[in-house]
Design a protein around this motif. Structure first.
Motif, PDB file in Angstrom:
ATOM      1  N   MET A   1      -6.527  -1.848  22.422  1.00 45.56           N
ATOM      2  CA  MET A   1      -6.298  -1.975  21.000  1.00 45.56           C
ATOM      3  C   MET A   1      -7.360  -2.866  20.360  1.00 45.56           C
ATOM      4  O   MET A   1      -7.855  -2.546  19.281  1.00 45.56           O
ATOM      5  N   ARG A   2      -7.716  -3.941  21.022  1.00 48.19           N
ATOM      6  CA  ARG A   2      -8.718  -4.860  20.471  1.00 48.19           C
ATOM      7  C   ARG A   2     -10.053  -4.141  20.226  1.00 48.19           C
ATOM      8  O   ARG A   2     -10.696  -4.349  19.207  1.00 48.19           O
ATOM      9  N   GLN A   3     -10.454  -3.314  21.183  1.00 45.63           N
ATOM     10  CA  GLN A   3     -11.746  -2.618  21.060  1.00 45.63           C
ATOM     11  C   GLN A   3     -11.746  -1.656  19.885  1.00 45.63           C
ATOM     12  O   GLN A   3     -12.706  -1.589  19.114  1.00 45.63           O
ATOM     13  N   ALA A   8     -13.276  -0.467  14.224  1.00 48.35           N
ATOM     14  CA  ALA A   8     -12.899  -0.161  12.844  1.00 48.35           C
ATOM     15  C   ALA A   8     -13.412  -1.238  11.885  1.00 48.35           C
ATOM     16  O   ALA A   8     -13.980  -0.932  10.836  1.00 48.35           O
ATOM     17  N   VAL A   9     -13.226  -2.500  12.262  1.00 49.66           N
ATOM     18  CA  VAL A   9     -13.682  -3.612  11.423  1.00 49.66           C
ATOM     19  C   VAL A   9     -15.208  -3.587  11.314  1.00 49.66           C
ATOM     20  O   VAL A   9     -15.760  -3.790  10.222  1.00 49.66           O
ATOM     21  N   SER A  10     -15.892  -3.322  12.388  1.00 53.78           N
ATOM     22  CA  SER A  10     -17.362  -3.238  12.360  1.00 53.78           C
ATOM     23  C   SER A  10     -17.828  -2.118  11.442  1.00 53.78           C
ATOM     24  O   SER A  10     -18.816  -2.268  10.708  1.00 53.78           O
ATOM     25  N   PHE A  11     -17.132  -0.998  11.466  1.00 48.60           N
ATOM     26  CA  PHE A  11     -17.471   0.131  10.602  1.00 48.60           C
ATOM     27  C   PHE A  11     -17.324  -0.258   9.131  1.00 48.60           C
ATOM     28  O   PHE A  11     -18.238  -0.055   8.327  1.00 48.60           O
ATOM     29  N   VAL A  12     -16.175  -0.844   8.783  1.00 49.94           N
ATOM     30  CA  VAL A  12     -15.933  -1.253   7.393  1.00 49.94           C
ATOM     31  C   VAL A  12     -16.932  -2.338   6.981  1.00 49.94           C
ATOM     32  O   VAL A  12     -17.502  -2.291   5.885  1.00 49.94           O
ATOM     33  N   SER A  13     -17.183  -3.281   7.865  1.00 52.24           N
ATOM     34  CA  SER A  13     -18.144  -4.354   7.574  1.00 52.24           C
ATOM     35  C   SER A  13     -19.537  -3.788   7.333  1.00 52.24           C
ATOM     36  O   SER A  13     -20.269  -4.271   6.469  1.00 52.24           O
ATOM     37  N   GLY A  14     -19.905  -2.774   8.093  1.00 50.50           N
ATOM     38  CA  GLY A  14     -21.200  -2.129   7.909  1.00 50.50           C
ATOM     39  C   GLY A  14     -21.322  -1.482   6.539  1.00 50.50           C
ATOM     40  O   GLY A  14     -22.372  -1.555   5.892  1.00 50.50           O
ATOM     41  N   LEU A  15     -20.238  -0.865   6.077  1.00 50.55           N
ATOM     42  CA  LEU A  15     -20.236  -0.273   4.735  1.00 50.55           C
ATOM     43  C   LEU A  15     -20.432  -1.359   3.678  1.00 50.55           C
ATOM     44  O   LEU A  15     -21.209  -1.195   2.738  1.00 50.55           O
ATOM     45  N   LEU A  38      -5.037  -6.377  11.151  1.00 50.50           N
ATOM     46  CA  LEU A  38      -4.827  -5.141  11.915  1.00 50.50           C
ATOM     47  C   LEU A  38      -4.190  -5.421  13.275  1.00 50.50           C
ATOM     48  O   LEU A  38      -3.313  -4.673  13.712  1.00 50.50           O
ATOM     49  N   MET A  39      -4.601  -6.476  13.936  1.00 52.91           N
ATOM     50  CA  MET A  39      -3.994  -6.828  15.230  1.00 52.91           C
ATOM     51  C   MET A  39      -2.493  -7.066  15.067  1.00 52.91           C
ATOM     52  O   MET A  39      -1.683  -6.568  15.860  1.00 52.91           O
ATOM     53  N   THR A  40      -2.131  -7.791  14.029  1.00 55.76           N
ATOM     54  CA  THR A  40      -0.711  -8.072  13.774  1.00 55.76           C
ATOM     55  C   THR A  40       0.026  -6.790  13.401  1.00 55.76           C
ATOM     56  O   THR A  40       1.107  -6.505  13.929  1.00 55.76           O
ATOM     57  N   ASP A  98      -6.802   4.831  16.247  1.00 45.77           N
ATOM     58  CA  ASP A  98      -5.869   5.308  17.264  1.00 45.77           C
ATOM     59  C   ASP A  98      -6.336   4.876  18.649  1.00 45.77           C
ATOM     60  O   ASP A  98      -7.518   4.576  18.837  1.00 45.77           O
ATOM     61  N   PRO A  99      -5.424   4.841  19.614  1.00 46.12           N
ATOM     62  CA  PRO A  99      -5.851   4.523  20.978  1.00 46.12           C
ATOM     63  C   PRO A  99      -6.968   5.467  21.430  1.00 46.12           C
ATOM     64  O   PRO A  99      -6.861   6.686  21.268  1.00 46.12           O
ATOM     65  N   ASN A 100      -8.042   4.897  21.892  1.00 47.41           N
ATOM     66  CA  ASN A 100      -9.200   5.619  22.427  1.00 47.41           C
ATOM     67  C   ASN A 100     -10.091   6.287  21.383  1.00 47.41           C
ATOM     68  O   ASN A 100     -11.082   6.892  21.742  1.00 47.41           O
ATOM     69  N   GLU A 101      -9.715   6.207  20.086  1.00 47.12           N
ATOM     70  CA  GLU A 101     -10.563   6.836  19.085  1.00 47.12           C
ATOM     71  C   GLU A 101     -10.392   6.197  17.710  1.00 47.12           C
ATOM     72  O   GLU A 101      -9.291   5.982  17.242  1.00 47.12           O
ATOM     73  N   VAL A 102     -11.518   5.936  17.077  1.00 48.21           N
ATOM     74  CA  VAL A 102     -11.563   5.482  15.692  1.00 48.21           C
ATOM     75  C   VAL A 102     -12.405   6.511  14.951  1.00 48.21           C
ATOM     76  O   VAL A 102     -13.541   6.790  15.349  1.00 48.21           O
TER      77      VAL A 102
END
Length: 148
Positions: A1-3, A8-15, A38-40, A98-102
């Motif tokens: 889940m962390r990965q 996802a956060v890296s993607f949004v941050s990149g935008l 998101l973790m919570t 989702d698990p294994n895919e963003v």
């Protein structure tokens, strides 16, 4: 889940980094806040054995410049106004974590892109074991042919 959340956060941050509206400090604070939120939020809605279960709950949407409540919560926690964040976000974005895919989609009719995709470990192990099984069978057959 962390990965997956990190991706996802890296993607949004990149935008956001590309739009250059937030300062580096604001971007860092927002990214950290989004990760925590998101973790919570996903902690009781993460089912690696059934990756699509809870997918709608984990979906982040921006529709007609209206930010998803999860994004607003992270912005508020980071001390960034919703209006400032809305200025630098795409007007239409769907992000599935989702698990294994963003994956993501810009607009309602856009193509779906994949940020990250990891094969579930058990599928990888099963394929590897199946390959090794067939390889050893082939070796046994070849040994018999050569011996004859």
């Amino acid at each position: 889940m962390r990965q997956e959340i990190f991706s996802a956060v890296s993607f949004v941050s990149g935008l956001l980094r590309h739009r250059k509206t937030l300062s580096p400090d604001e971007l860092d604070r927002f990214s950290r806040s989004l990760f925590e939120v998101l973790m919570t939020r996903y902690s009781n809605h993460w089912f690696p054995e059934h990756p699509f279960k809870g997918s709608a709950f984990r979906c982040i949407r921006i529709v007609k410049c209206r930010l998803d409540p999860v994004v607003v919560s992270a912005a508020t926690q980071a001390g960034i106004s919703e209006s400032k964040l809305a200025q630098c976000m795409p007007s239409e974005l769907t992000l599935w974590v989702d698990p294994n895919e963003v994956s993501y989609r810009f607009g309602e009719d856009g193509s779906i892109g994949v940020v990250e995709c990891q094969p579930p470990r058990d599928i990888y192990d099963n394929c590897r074991n199946e390959h090794l099984k067939h390889t050893s069978e082939f070796t046994d057959v070849m040994s018999t042919v050569i011996a004859v």
